[in-house]
Design an enzyme around this catalytic site. Sequence first.
Site, PDB file in Angstrom:
ATOM      1  N   CYS A   2       0.824  -1.204   0.000  1.00 59.02           N
ATOM      2  CA  CYS A   2       0.000   0.000   0.000  1.00 59.02           C
ATOM      3  C   CYS A   2       0.861   1.257   0.000  1.00 59.02           C
ATOM      4  CB  CYS A   2      -0.911   0.013   1.232  1.00 59.02           C
ATOM      5  SG  CYS A   2      -1.923  -1.475   1.401  1.00 59.02           S
ATOM      6  N   ASN A  76       1.362   0.010   5.636  1.00 58.59           N
ATOM      7  CA  ASN A  76       1.916  -0.447   4.367  1.00 58.59           C
ATOM      8  C   ASN A  76       2.807  -1.640   4.652  1.00 58.59           C
ATOM      9  OD1 ASN A  76       3.154  -0.749   1.829  1.00 58.59           O
ATOM     10  ND2 ASN A  76       4.666   0.844   2.259  1.00 58.59           N
ATOM     11  N   ILE A 289      13.628 -13.012 -16.918  1.00 57.10           N
ATOM     12  CA  ILE A 289      13.804 -12.157 -18.091  1.00 57.10           C
ATOM     13  C   ILE A 289      15.214 -12.310 -18.630  1.00 57.10           C
ATOM     14  CG2 ILE A 289      12.105 -10.460 -17.299  1.00 57.10           C
ATOM     15  CD1 ILE A 289      14.496  -8.563 -16.752  1.00 57.10           C
ATOM     16  N   GLY A 362      15.198 -13.302  -4.127  1.00 57.09           N
ATOM     17  CA  GLY A 362      16.359 -13.822  -3.412  1.00 57.09           C
ATOM     18  C   GLY A 362      17.203 -12.751  -2.762  1.00 57.09           C
TER      19      GLY A 362
END
Length: 633
Positions: A2, A76, A289, A362
Site C-alpha cells: 500500500c 503499508n 527475463i 532472493g
Amino acid sequence: MCGITGFINFGGHNRADALSRLKRMADILRHRGPDEEGFYVDDHAALGHRRLSIIDLNSGQQPMAALNGQVQIVFNGEIYNFLEIRHELEAKGYRFNTRCDTEVILLGYVEWGEQCVAKLNGMFAFAIWDNRYQQLFLARDRVGKKPLYYYHNGQTFAFASELKALRVGDLCPDELDLEALDCYFSFGYIPAPKSIYKAVKKLPASRYLRVSKQACTEIRYWNLSFADPIPRTLDEVTEEFAALLDEAVRCRLMSEVPLGVFLSGGLDSTLVAASMARVMKTPVITNSIGFDAQDFNELPLAREVAEHIQADHHEFIVKPQVTDILDKITWHFDEPFADSSAVPTWYVCQMAKQKVTVALSGDGGDEGFGGYTFRYIPHVLESRLRAMLPAVLRRPLFGLVGTMWPRSARLPKPLRLKTIFENLAVSDAEAFYRDLIWLRDETRTALYSHDFMQALHGFTPIEMVYPFYAGSDAPDALGRSQDTDIHFYMTDDILVKVDRMSMAHSLEVRSPLMDYRILEFAARLPTDLKIQNSKGKLLLRKLASQRLPASLENRPKLGFSIPAAAWLRSELKPVIEQILLDKYSPIATIIEGKKIRSLWKEHLEGSRDHSVFFWGIMMLGLWKSNCYDSSEQ
C-alpha cells in the site's frame, strides 16, 4: 502492499481543507495501491491510504479504527506471523472484525503499546494516531523494506511512503540538502535519515517514532548481533538453515492473489524457488527475463532450475528502450538514485506483473551470508595486515607508497595495488568506506567546486558509514562489513530499488532471506562457514548441492547488469550532454565544469570507463527535470 500518508496539526486545522490536501497526497500514491482508497480526518489528524489488496480482499479497508474510533491506523506492508499474534490477542479477550494483518497491529498496539513492534515479523511502515493522548506513533520494519519519509516543523508533522506525496501536499520545503548530495555522489544513493531535501527525513530501519506536541522521539527496537559466533559443523548449520528457509518461505506464501517468484538463475533466487516447490501444493510460477544482448542473459540456467523444480515457468526477452523509461524511473524514485540495475529491475517487475501480484525474491543472500567476496576478501586480508603493523609505521609507509603508486587500468591486475596501499594506511572502518564509494578523496576534492566544498563545512560521507562499522559488535572485519552492508547498502540501495520499481507496477515483493530470524542466524555463523577458498555463501552453496542442479553450485555471481558504458556513448549521449549544458542543474554548482568535460571526453573516447560516475550525473539531472511533476508517469 500500500501507500500511506498523513499529517498532524497540533494546533488544529479546518477539516474540509485537510481532507482536500490529504486526497491530493493519497492520489499521487495510487500506483502503490490501485484497488482502494480511504481517509480519516479529525480536528488535528489526517490519515490517507491507498490499498493493493493481497489478503482479506473484501474487508480490511484503511484507515482502520479501534476503541470507538479513538485509535486509527494506516499500514503499508505484510505481517507474516499475524495469525500467531491474533491467537495471542484472542486469548486475552480481543475480538476481530476482519481477517487481515492490519487489525492485528492495531489491537496489538492497544494491548502492548509501542512494544507491539517487537512482535512483528514482516515488512512494514505504519502510523497510528492515538486521539486519547494526542500522539502519533510511527514504525518501520527491522531492515527497512518499506519506506517512510517525514517532515516536522514543531507545529505540523507530515509523513508519507514517498516524497512526492509530501510535495503535492505542500509539506516539503524544497531546499536541497548539500550533505545528501555529497552522499549521492559518493554512494549513488542517499542514506537514511537524510533525504534530498534538508527539511525531510527518512525514519531509519528498526526504529519507531513517538510524536506529540511536546516532543518527537526516535527509538531503536532491534539490533543485529554478530558477537560470539557459535562453533558448528557445516552439516549442522545446513540442516538448521534449510528449516529456517522453508519456514521463511512458507509464511510468505499467504495470498489471495496470484503469487510467484523472480528466477534469475543465481544462487539466492533459485534456493527460494526450490524451497517454494517443497512447501507448495501447486507448481511454482517462476518469472525470468533475458536481454537481447547475450552477455546479459541468464535464461538458460533459470530454465534448467525451473525444469528441475517442475515450475510453471515464464520467460520474457527484453530489448531495453532505456531512453523511454528513464523519466518514469526517476519519477518513481523521488530522489536521485544511481544504481543502474534499476533498469532491469523495472523490466522484471513489469513482466512479472503480467502473471502475478506477489513475487518472492532472493534479495539478502549476499549481505547475510558473505556473498560480496570482491569486497570482503580483500578487506579481511587488509585487516589482518593492519593488525600486524603498528599504526605509527603503517600510516606513513603505506600512505606514501599509495600516493606514489600509479592508478591505471592498463597495468596488469597483479600490479593494480594503489587502492590496497591506500587502504593499508588507514583504519578498517575508513578502508571499508573507501571500498563503498565511487569518488575517492582526491577525486572528490578535484571535482567539487570551491563553493560547494565550503558549503559542506567539513562534512564527509564517512560520517554516515562509520557509526555502523565502528558500532558493530562483530569480532572480525568480515562481520563488521556484513553488519554495515545490511544496515546501510542493503537498506538504502537494494531495498529502495526493489520497493520503487515493484510499486511502480503495483507488484508486491517478499524476501525470505531477509527474514530477521535468518539474518540473526547468519550473523552468528563462524567466518569459515561464510567464506572459504575465495568463495562466499558457503552455506547456501551447500544447501544448493542438495536441492538444485549441480551446475549452479559453483556458478559465479552475475546479477542484474546492463551495458551502461556503451549506452552512455550511444543512445544516452544526447541526454548526458543536455544535462551537462543545463546551467540551472545542481551539477553546475557542484562539479567543476572543466574537469567534468575532461572526464566525459575520456569516456567517449574509450580511454577510461567513467560509466558509474556519468550514470549518476544523468540520474541527478533527470531527477531535477521530473521531481516536481505531479502526474503519474
